[in-house]
Design a protein around this motif. Structure first.
Motif, PDB file in Angstrom:
ATOM      1  N   ASP A  86      17.948 -12.346  30.492  1.00  0.00           N
ATOM      2  CA  ASP A  86      19.040 -11.393  30.338  1.00  0.00           C
ATOM      3  C   ASP A  86      19.588 -10.951  31.687  1.00  0.00           C
ATOM      4  OD1 ASP A  86      19.001 -11.287  27.507  1.00  0.00           O
ATOM      5  OD2 ASP A  86      17.235  -9.985  27.590  1.00  0.00           O
ATOM      6  N   HIS A  87      18.772 -11.077  32.740  1.00  0.00           N
ATOM      7  CA  HIS A  87      19.174 -10.614  34.059  1.00  0.00           C
ATOM      8  C   HIS A  87      18.437 -11.413  35.131  1.00  0.00           C
ATOM      9  CE1 HIS A  87      19.943  -7.927  37.427  1.00  0.00           C
ATOM     10  NE2 HIS A  87      20.922  -7.432  36.698  1.00  0.00           N
ATOM     11  N   PRO A  88      19.095 -11.699  36.266  1.00  0.00           N
ATOM     12  CA  PRO A  88      18.425 -12.442  37.340  1.00  0.00           C
ATOM     13  C   PRO A  88      17.132 -11.781  37.840  1.00  0.00           C
ATOM     14  CG  PRO A  88      20.780 -12.359  37.761  1.00  0.00           C
ATOM     15  CD  PRO A  88      20.509 -11.470  36.570  1.00  0.00           C
ATOM     16  N   ARG A  89      16.989 -10.477  37.659  1.00  0.00           N
ATOM     17  CA  ARG A  89      15.746  -9.790  38.083  1.00  0.00           C
ATOM     18  C   ARG A  89      14.523 -10.397  37.410  1.00  0.00           C
ATOM     19  NH1 ARG A  89      18.753  -4.773  37.573  1.00  0.00           N
ATOM     20  NH2 ARG A  89      18.012  -4.806  35.451  1.00  0.00           N
ATOM     21  N   GLU A  90      14.701 -10.900  36.183  1.00  0.00           N
ATOM     22  CA  GLU A  90      13.577 -11.519  35.480  1.00  0.00           C
ATOM     23  C   GLU A  90      13.105 -12.771  36.222  1.00  0.00           C
ATOM     24  OE1 GLU A  90      14.049 -11.485  30.989  1.00  0.00           O
ATOM     25  OE2 GLU A  90      16.053 -10.843  31.646  1.00  0.00           O
ATOM     26  N   ALA A  91      14.024 -13.523  36.795  1.00  0.00           N
ATOM     27  CA  ALA A  91      13.654 -14.707  37.581  1.00  0.00           C
ATOM     28  C   ALA A  91      12.965 -14.270  38.872  1.00  0.00           C
ATOM     29  CB  ALA A  91      14.886 -15.546  37.890  1.00  0.00           C
ATOM     30  N   GLU A  92      13.453 -13.213  39.474  1.00  0.00           N
ATOM     31  CA  GLU A  92      12.794 -12.685  40.672  1.00  0.00           C
ATOM     32  C   GLU A  92      11.364 -12.273  40.345  1.00  0.00           C
ATOM     33  OE1 GLU A  92      15.801 -10.554  43.629  1.00  0.00           O
ATOM     34  OE2 GLU A  92      15.983  -9.786  41.576  1.00  0.00           O
ATOM     35  N   GLY A  93      11.163 -11.721  39.150  1.00  0.00           N
ATOM     36  CA  GLY A  93       9.841 -11.256  38.722  1.00  0.00           C
ATOM     37  C   GLY A  93       8.804 -12.368  38.622  1.00  0.00           C
ATOM     38  N   ILE A  94       9.240 -13.605  38.382  1.00  0.00           N
ATOM     39  CA  ILE A  94       8.277 -14.715  38.325  1.00  0.00           C
ATOM     40  C   ILE A  94       8.164 -15.418  39.677  1.00  0.00           C
ATOM     41  CG2 ILE A  94       8.603 -15.115  35.846  1.00  0.00           C
ATOM     42  CD1 ILE A  94      10.099 -17.782  36.832  1.00  0.00           C
ATOM     43  N   GLY A  95       8.844 -14.882  40.679  1.00  0.00           N
ATOM     44  CA  GLY A  95       8.759 -15.468  42.017  1.00  0.00           C
ATOM     45  C   GLY A  95       9.700 -16.635  42.246  1.00  0.00           C
ATOM     46  N   ALA A  96      10.824 -16.664  41.537  1.00  0.00           N
ATOM     47  CA  ALA A  96      11.761 -17.783  41.651  1.00  0.00           C
ATOM     48  C   ALA A  96      12.195 -18.032  43.096  1.00  0.00           C
ATOM     49  CB  ALA A  96      12.981 -17.556  40.765  1.00  0.00           C
ATOM     50  N   LEU A  97      12.440 -16.965  43.847  1.00  0.00           N
ATOM     51  CA  LEU A  97      12.895 -17.140  45.230  1.00  0.00           C
ATOM     52  C   LEU A  97      11.847 -17.850  46.077  1.00  0.00           C
ATOM     53  CD1 LEU A  97      14.708 -13.723  45.763  1.00  0.00           C
ATOM     54  CD2 LEU A  97      15.720 -15.965  45.284  1.00  0.00           C
ATOM     55  N   GLU A  98      10.580 -17.555  45.834  1.00  0.00           N
ATOM     56  CA  GLU A  98       9.506 -18.238  46.572  1.00  0.00           C
ATOM     57  C   GLU A  98       9.460 -19.717  46.213  1.00  0.00           C
ATOM     58  OE1 GLU A  98       9.105 -15.274  45.027  1.00  0.00           O
ATOM     59  OE2 GLU A  98       8.702 -13.959  46.727  1.00  0.00           O
ATOM     60  N   TYR A  99       9.650 -20.029  44.931  1.00  0.00           N
ATOM     61  CA  TYR A  99       9.717 -21.431  44.517  1.00  0.00           C
ATOM     62  C   TYR A  99      10.889 -22.122  45.220  1.00  0.00           C
ATOM     63  CZ  TYR A  99       6.537 -20.733  40.491  1.00  0.00           C
ATOM     64  OH  TYR A  99       5.462 -20.484  39.670  1.00  0.00           O
ATOM     65  N   PHE A 100      12.064 -21.475  45.211  1.00  0.00           N
ATOM     66  CA  PHE A 100      13.258 -22.069  45.803  1.00  0.00           C
ATOM     67  C   PHE A 100      13.080 -22.309  47.299  1.00  0.00           C
ATOM     68  CE2 PHE A 100      16.077 -19.728  42.458  1.00  0.00           C
ATOM     69  CZ  PHE A 100      15.540 -20.517  41.454  1.00  0.00           C
ATOM     70  N   ASP A 101      12.333 -21.425  47.965  1.00  0.00           N
ATOM     71  CA  ASP A 101      12.097 -21.537  49.413  1.00  0.00           C
ATOM     72  C   ASP A 101      10.917 -22.439  49.756  1.00  0.00           C
ATOM     73  OD1 ASP A 101      14.198 -19.860  50.011  1.00  0.00           O
ATOM     74  OD2 ASP A 101      12.956 -18.057  50.168  1.00  0.00           O
ATOM     75  N   SER A 102      10.225 -22.966  48.759  1.00  0.00           N
ATOM     76  CA  SER A 102       8.996 -23.734  48.997  1.00  0.00           C
ATOM     77  C   SER A 102       9.237 -25.079  49.680  1.00  0.00           C
ATOM     78  CB  SER A 102       8.262 -23.976  47.672  1.00  0.00           C
ATOM     79  OG  SER A 102       8.986 -24.925  46.877  1.00  0.00           O
TER      80      SER A 102
END
Length: 141
Positions: A86-102
């Motif tokens: 429902d909101h990008p914050r949910e993706a942040e909550g699973i660590g999406a940014l860390e995955y993207f930066d991996s």
């Protein structure tokens, strides 16, 4: 922007199309998949993962949001499905940014749900239904 189009006349043509896309991945780690529901995003990702040497079962991470697979070189591939967010914050909550930066390959279904979180350097693959079992695949970078 560079655009390449691949016609996929049937399911039997998926491995060849996946091999073409695999070659286009060079230099990219964020791969976004767009297409209407039922266009074959997950089916194509399965074929792409096979072309990269993934041996385990590839399935949609609709409820878990992310699945991890291993290539033939034992490197991770992260497969995301953000359809239910429902909101990008949910993706942040699973660590999406860390995955993207991996630095590892991230295959993202429904990237428009988290557009604000995506890095500008990404490959966009759009699947369009052209018949009962045929698709057009467009790669843009």
């Amino acid at each position: 922007m560079t655009t390449q189009t691949i016609d996929i006349p049937s399911l039997e043509a998926l491995p060849a199309a996946a091999a073409q896309v695999s070659a286009a991945l060079q230099g990219h780690t964020i791969i976004c998949f767009e297409g209407e529901m039922g266009a074959g995003k997950t089916t194509f990702i399965k074929a792409l993962c096979r072309s990269l040497g993934v041996q385990e079962d590839v399935s949609s991470p609709t409820f878990s949001l992310v699945n991890e697979y291993r290539t033939a070189q034992d490197e991770p591939i992260y497969h995301f499905d953000f359809y239910r967010l429902d909101h990008p914050r949910e993706a942040e909550g699973i660590g999406a940014l860390e995955y993207f930066d991996s630095g590892y390959l991230c295959l993202i279904e429904w990237p428009s749900r988290i557009e604000a979180l995506l890095p500008p350097d990404r490959l966009l693959i759009t699947l369009t239904v052209t018949g009962p079992s045929s698709r057009e695949l467009r790669i843009e970078n």
